[in-house]
Design an enzyme around this catalytic site. Structure first.
Site, PDB file in Angstrom:
ATOM      1  N   LYS A 116       0.831  -1.206   0.000  1.00 61.34           N
ATOM      2  CA  LYS A 116       0.000   0.000   0.000  1.00 61.34           C
ATOM      3  C   LYS A 116       0.865   1.256   0.000  1.00 61.34           C
ATOM      4  O   LYS A 116       0.539   2.255  -0.634  1.00 61.34           O
ATOM      5  CB  LYS A 116      -0.930  -0.012   1.206  1.00 61.34           C
ATOM      6  CG  LYS A 116      -2.082  -1.005   1.121  1.00 61.34           C
ATOM      7  CD  LYS A 116      -3.021  -0.807   2.302  1.00 61.34           C
ATOM      8  CE  LYS A 116      -4.257  -1.697   2.166  1.00 61.34           C
ATOM      9  NZ  LYS A 116      -3.950  -3.106   2.298  1.00 61.34           N
ATOM     10  N   GLU A 200      -3.240   6.665   7.877  1.00 59.92           N
ATOM     11  CA  GLU A 200      -3.993   7.570   7.017  1.00 59.92           C
ATOM     12  C   GLU A 200      -4.998   8.344   7.855  1.00 59.92           C
ATOM     13  O   GLU A 200      -5.562   7.807   8.817  1.00 59.92           O
ATOM     14  CB  GLU A 200      -4.760   6.806   5.934  1.00 59.92           C
ATOM     15  CG  GLU A 200      -3.921   6.233   4.823  1.00 59.92           C
ATOM     16  CD  GLU A 200      -4.772   5.523   3.781  1.00 59.92           C
ATOM     17  OE1 GLU A 200      -6.000   5.404   4.005  1.00 59.92           O
ATOM     18  OE2 GLU A 200      -4.223   5.089   2.763  1.00 59.92           O
ATOM     19  N   ARG A 292      -6.586  -8.263  -9.474  1.00 60.41           N
ATOM     20  CA  ARG A 292      -7.263  -9.541  -9.714  1.00 60.41           C
ATOM     21  C   ARG A 292      -8.732  -9.267 -10.010  1.00 60.41           C
ATOM     22  O   ARG A 292      -9.192  -8.132  -9.941  1.00 60.41           O
ATOM     23  CB  ARG A 292      -7.166 -10.431  -8.472  1.00 60.41           C
ATOM     24  CG  ARG A 292      -7.683  -9.742  -7.203  1.00 60.41           C
ATOM     25  CD  ARG A 292      -7.800 -10.672  -6.037  1.00 60.41           C
ATOM     26  NE  ARG A 292      -8.024  -9.982  -4.779  1.00 60.41           N
ATOM     27  CZ  ARG A 292      -9.178  -9.505  -4.352  1.00 60.41           C
ATOM     28  NH1 ARG A 292     -10.249  -9.615  -5.134  1.00 60.41           N
ATOM     29  NH2 ARG A 292      -9.292  -8.910  -3.189  1.00 60.41           N
TER      30      ARG A 292
END
Length: 662
Positions: A116, A200, A292
């Site tokens: 990430k 975050e 995916r």
């Protein structure tokens, strides 16, 4: 096109890929663990190869075993499905080195989005909007605490290598940060083998909206619209739909362009999803990219009239995308929910066991079912307990919601407990109907979606009892040679007695006795001090028609000697077990002297020691089972006599883990 494709997955997604391959004339090769030797994906594939033990680490996560099966079976390509190895850089690279096509992005693309933190750095270079936070290499706890203070609260702690919400913690103060960080690190290390965290700023009441992207090897990248995934519980998606009821055409255009930019940044090939956090004012921020196919891909397929698995196969074989962005068009509205073996009344505890019965609505142009089990199959403890995905489509959102409610009403699962009643409440809740749900709504208002121990009203009991009486009478067949024999009657008639039957219904720990006089659709019923006159009652398939004190009702119902499943006049689902009409003793609800394992699993944390004085509800152990952590709590206040579990130990269901002093 490929002639032989191996599917490195199991369950619903393996069956889904098999269907498309069969339509295209491609021979399918399944792989299976010891627990899945009789699974549906094994039965549906053209051939299947064993790859190891029941635990994922011993089978579906074994790159060597899967590649060995691919070589022996002559597979030209491998479809990874989702989960397991679908976003594993090493697996994608190993397929490439073995000369086998990986039906997915290149290993470099997976690697770029696998972290990430690295993904955020990359997105910043390509002007994709980001949430303020920290994603650096310094993972010292004190340093992270300082960064958290600088970013400001509320903030969210995320495992850098994670996905699916695992390990994420929302923190609202400096005081909460150390314990939340420790929890996130522990879960991340166990799930991903990497305890690195990123921080975050937490956007209050956000929406989760993702865009389906697709790229080919000819330089084309497009998006296929969005999916709203804001209905979540503990970061796990519960209901997904497209189009989003929140987005305006302008917001949709801007987010779609950002999604395509994100995919181009990693030279993306194949199906992928770019996920955004969207604020109440419409501001959007890149969250992550899933390299995916997504679980919720069918809603995109139904609204766009395409088969994304076919696109995956064709693009992997070198073909260009069949559409350009200007030719992408959607129609109608689609919604997906997932039927799980879990108990919403017990904090959504995952279930396992044999599916004694599985009744689902008939597939049609409005209803699609993607499943990996049928009646008689077993939901095992080793994998995700999803039974099926239910997807509906109609011309607009209100009609699609109506389709969903009707389809859910036709579902019934016997064996493990299920979340069907929870999904029915979800599909009727004003926040969902009005399209104003955010990612934290369910967690904040969970009591509005879970019935708890609510008792049925008298009318519901009388309707259930009527259905039970009719089912009992239908089960008695008269002798054709003596059709008027009193022995062929189920009305409780006897000489000198008006005939009384007791219909005993059990729900949870509650028992309800309804006295009944009469037969053949005319009854006098009584529960406690309340009575009801029933007339004109009959069962017409799965529908009860009857007049209750003169009020005519039509109620969906299924009844037999074991249970009564009823939808009341407000469309609430009620399930009653048929009980014997004799003395009954309620379970002791005051707690017990021991804590037992609710299912097989691994002990990840032991917080109790012999001699400890604990309060009722205090957390004593944490165990991991069926891909989730379960907190086991004290059933009452008292003193711990013994602790019979150690960290890392695997325990069977019903193992006594903690005993209390008497």
């Amino acid at each position: 096109m490929f002639e032989r494709v191996l599917i490195a997955n199991r369950g619903e997604i393996a069956c889904r890929v098999i269907r498309t391959c069969r339509r295209l004339g491609i021979r399918t090769i399944a792989v299976y663990s010891e627990a899945d030797r009789d699974a549906q994906h094994v039965r549906q594939a053209d051939e299947a190869w064993p790859i190891g033990g029941p635990r994922p680490a011993d089978s579906y996560l074994r790159i060597d075993a899967i590649l060995d099966a691919a070589r022996k079976s002559g597979a030209q390509a491998i479809h990874p499905g989702y989960g397991f190895l679908s976003e594993n850089t090493a697996f994608s690279r190993a397929c490439k080195e073995a000369g086998i096509v990986f039906i997915g992005p290149d290993p470099e693309s997976i690697e770029a989005m696998g972290s990430k933190a690295a993904a955020k750095h990359l997105m910043a270079k390509h002007a994709v909007p980001l949430v303020p936070g920290y994603d650096g290499d310094n993972q010292d706890n004190a340093f992270l605490a300082g960064q958290a203070h600088t970013i400001g609260y509320p903030l969210i702690i995320k495992p850098s290598a994670g996905g699916g919400g695992k390990g994420m913690q929302v923190v609202r103060s400096d005081a909460e940060f150390p314990e939340a960080l420790a929890t996130a690190q522990r879960v991340a290390q166990a799930a991903f083998g990497d305890a690195s965290m990123l921080l975050e700023r937490y956007i209050e009441q956000p929406r989760h909206i993702e865009f389906q992207v697709f790229g080919d090897r000819h330089g084309h990248v497009i998006h296929l619209g969005e999916r709203e995934c804001s209905a979540q519980r503990r970061y796990q998606k519960v209901l997904e739909e497209t189009p989003s009821p929140f987005l305006t055409p302008e917001r949709r255009k801007a987010m779609g362009e950002a999604a395509v930019a994100a995919a181009r940044a990693v030279n993306y090939v194949g199906a992928g999803t770019v996920e955004f956090i969207v604020g109440p004012a419409g501001d959007f921020h890149f969250m992550e990219m899933n390299t995916r196919l997504q679980v919720e891909h069918p809603v995109t397929e139904l609204t766009h009239g395409i088969d994304l698995v076919e696109w995956q196969l064709r693009v992997a074989d070198g073909e260009p995308l069949p559409l350009t962005q200007e030719h992408v068009a959607s129609a109608g509205h689609a919604i997906e929910v997932r039927l799980y073996a879990e108990d919403p009344e017990q904090n959504f505890l995952p279930g396992s066991g044999k599916l004694q019965a599985l009744r689902l609505p008939a597939p049609s142009r409005h209803v699609r079912l993607d499943g990996g089990v049928v009646a008689g199959d077993t939901v095992t403890i080793f994998y995700d307990p999803m039974i099926a995905k239910l997807i509906v489509w109609d011309e607009d959102r209100p009609r699609a919601l109506a389709r969903l409610r009707q389809a859910l009403a036709e579902c019934e699962i016997e064996g493990p407990k299920s979340n069907i009643a929870f999904l029915e409440r979800l599909a009727r809740h004003p926040a969902v109907v009005e399209g104003r749900i955010d990612t934290g709504y369910l967690d904040r208002h969970l009591d509005e979606f879970v019935s708890g121990h609510a008792a049925p009203d008298e009318r519901t009991l009388f309707a259930a009892a009527t259905a039970a009486l009719l089912a009992d009478e239908a089960g008695v067949r008269a002798d054709p040679a003596d059709p008027h024999s009193p022995w062929a009657s189920a009305d409780a008639w006897r000489i000198g007695h008006p005939g009384k039957r007791i219909v005993a219904l059990a729900r949870g720990d509650g028992r309800f006795e309804v006295e009944a006089h009469g037969h053949a659709g005319r009854y006098r019923l009584r529960h406690g001090e309340t009575g009801c006159e029933v007339d004109g009652a009959r069962l017409d398939g799965d529908v009860l028609h009857a007049r209750f004190d003169g009020e005519a009702l039509r109620l969906p119902v299924r009844a037999d000697a074991r249970r009564v499943l009823l939808h009341d006049a407000d469309d609430h689902r009620w399930r009653f077990e048929r009980a014997a009409a004799y003395a009954w003793e309620a379970k002791d609800a005051a707690g017990g002297n021991q804590v037992v394992a609710p299912m097989p699993g691994r002990i990840v944390l032991v917080k109790a020691r012999p001699g400890d004085a604990v309060e009722q509800g205090q957390e004593l152990l944490v165990m991991e089972a069926m891909k989730m952590e379960l907190a086991l709590k004290a059933p009452r206040a008292g003193t711990i006599e013994s602790v019979n579990a150690t960290q890392g130990e695997f325990v069977e269901a019903d193992t006594v883990l903690v005993r209390f002093a008497s």
